[in-house]
Motif scaffolding. Sequence first.
Motif, short mmCIF file in Angstrom:
data_model
loop_
_atom_site.label_atom_id
_atom_site.label_comp_id
_atom_site.label_asym_id
_atom_site.label_seq_id
_atom_site.Cartn_x
_atom_site.Cartn_y
_atom_site.Cartn_z
N ILE A 64 47.96 42.81 40.31
CA ILE A 64 47.63 41.78 39.32
C ILE A 64 47.54 40.46 40.07
CG2 ILE A 64 48.26 40.70 37.14
CD1 ILE A 64 47.83 43.72 36.94
N ASN A 65 46.37 39.85 40.04
CA ASN A 65 46.12 38.71 40.90
C ASN A 65 45.78 37.47 40.09
OD1 ASN A 65 45.68 37.10 43.12
ND2 ASN A 65 44.09 38.40 44.02
N ALA A 66 46.51 36.39 40.34
CA ALA A 66 46.25 35.10 39.70
C ALA A 66 45.37 34.21 40.59
CB ALA A 66 47.56 34.39 39.40
N GLY B 43 43.41 35.06 47.48
CA GLY B 43 42.10 35.70 47.50
C GLY B 43 41.99 36.80 48.54
N ARG B 44 42.71 36.66 49.65
CA ARG B 44 42.60 37.65 50.73
C ARG B 44 43.70 38.70 50.68
NH1 ARG B 44 45.55 35.69 54.77
NH2 ARG B 44 44.50 37.06 56.24
N TYR B 45 44.68 38.53 49.80
CA TYR B 45 45.81 39.46 49.78
C TYR B 45 45.45 40.89 49.38
CZ TYR B 45 49.23 35.66 50.44
OH TYR B 45 49.96 34.62 50.95
N PRO B 46 44.55 41.10 48.39
CA PRO B 46 44.26 42.49 48.02
C PRO B 46 43.78 43.35 49.18
CG PRO B 46 43.52 41.04 46.29
CD PRO B 46 43.93 40.16 47.43
N ASP B 47 42.96 42.80 50.07
CA ASP B 47 42.49 43.58 51.22
C ASP B 47 43.65 43.95 52.14
OD1 ASP B 47 39.89 43.59 50.32
OD2 ASP B 47 39.26 41.89 51.55
N ARG C 111 52.13 42.29 53.63
CA ARG C 111 52.09 43.73 53.91
C ARG C 111 53.44 44.37 53.63
NH1 ARG C 111 47.82 45.77 56.86
NH2 ARG C 111 46.26 44.24 57.55
N GLU C 112 54.51 43.67 53.92
CA GLU C 112 55.85 44.19 53.66
C GLU C 112 56.06 44.40 52.15
OE1 GLU C 112 59.76 45.52 54.65
OE2 GLU C 112 57.94 45.26 55.85
N ALA C 113 55.43 43.58 51.33
CA ALA C 113 55.54 43.77 49.89
C ALA C 113 54.97 45.12 49.47
CB ALA C 113 54.83 42.63 49.15
#
Length: 602
Positions: free
Chosen positions: A73-75, A87-91, A261-263
């Motif tokens: 879920i991205n805000a 914006g770049r976290y999902p990848d 990535r650790e998340a």
Amino acid sequence: MQLHPVVEAVTRRIRERSAPARTAYLQLIDQMIHRDRGADRMGCANVAHAFAGMPSNDKLRVVAQKAPNIGIINAYNDMLSAHVPLGRYPDLIKDEARKHGATAQVAGGVPAMCDGVTQGTPGMELSLFSRDVIAMATAVSLSHDVFDAALMLGVCDKIVPGLMIGALHFGHLPMVFVPAGPMTSGLSNSAKAKVREQAAQGQVGRAELLDAESRAYHSPGTCTFYGTANSNQMLMEAMGLHVPGTAFINPGNDLRDTLTREAARTVLGIVKGKRHTPIGRLVDERSIVNAMAALLATGGSTNHLIHWVAVARAAGITIDWDDFAQLSAVVPLLARVYPNGTADVNQFQSAGGPGYVIRELLDAGLMHEDVMTVREGGIREFTREPAEGPVWMDIGASRDTDVVRPAADPFSATGGLKLLAGNIGRSVIKVSSVPQDRHLIEAPARVFEGQQHLIDAFNAGELERDIVCVVRWQGPQANGMPELHKLTPPLAVLQGRGFRVALVTDGRMSGASGKVPAAIHVSPEAAAGGPLAKVRDGDVIRIDADAGVMQAMVPRAEWDAREPDVMPQHLQGANGIGMGRELFASFRRNALAAEEGACSWL
């Protein structure tokens, strides 16, 4: 360390009053947990739709190999500096999930608005209720029901509470919250505030003010003062919902990607491990009390006396302002971060940050240690700080005792918030940033129908005296309870001129509440017939933060005989038209009081 008796008593009362709702909530979670996984439970057409957009290898994993599937879920938007990095976290998350034989999908996006942009504008009347919209958008995103876990990407004021409320309505899923960190330090918060006061007095023009603001807010990341956004991150750490120590690592730091990535690894560890800790069980009355203690110990945002009431309700837990007040009486103030000090959050992080505060509270018996977190090591893991690897190290002693202090030698023996009560109603005041000689103010009232009304009076030179400014029709039912930050510079100017000044309002001032005494969130609000609507120009108002008093010094018989004013028709009309506000009419009609979380969904 033995738990402090007041912390124990408050927790017990919360548990007892919450028992029926909490029991029903946990029963629902258990029913949901024991279902078959989504890809096995659903019809073939449902499954095909859910994974049609996936790369073929991911599709094989999640369907045939029964791999865990993470919902993201991205805000993200690139309007908010704090959310630009998301914006770049999902990848990153998808790549990390694949390395561990799992998959991830962006389940949905949620809106995210910036109060800094909308301050003093009609759009600000959507701000508080955007929290509930975010909760609903989170629920819509997760309603596809094909996820084994979820990652919540968000940072700012209403976004994290909204994500929390939405997440807790899917309490059967393991979840980890993923922040983005603060921007690097620019123009100091104190220098910025000084330019604002100069502008309020006409000593500098728009060009100088815009230059100062642009040097303060200059790059991706959260604002560097300790407002609601950064208080959110402190509370996430105290509840064990982050990867430990993630809150205040700057976006440009290489460690930021490592922790993101650790998340993904952390939430997969819950799914694959023997220790199943869905968020609905992890968030219990003890973790809620831990969040409250951390808020008080750091002088955090007053907004959380609304938001965390709503968050707790989403988990079947009932807390109120009396709980905050009783904890505040025993939880010491361990941090001074602007506006209750001169340091910004980067200096707070350098001095020891959330981990230092959590350790001190645990060692003093002011937080529960026997709580579940997203990590197997429990809440003690959150007393350490991360480095590349990632590895976690002991924080040690405070690196700057002007910013953080041990519980044995605090800045103040009590927390940063106080409950006020009297014939005007109940309210809260952030005392951590108010000088001691301003804790008691008694002066005649001037009643205003909104913040612009007050600003106009200030500009006309009508407020040059001891005064209690009463700003009403600012509650959830009236106009969505906007923040009233435009009032801070003129009131600070009056105080700086030697006048005894205070603010009383059913609106909000949030985490940026400054050195002027402000009795805020007055409940019940004026629009609901609350006694704030009885106040008249010239009534002497007494605000005593030490004694917990907010009183109109009017004879009892006269006060009881007064009829409350009715919200003027022109204000009612203004609240329904333009900037999308008409879409929020049902939110205003159904909103609970501020002390009940201003919830529109109950």
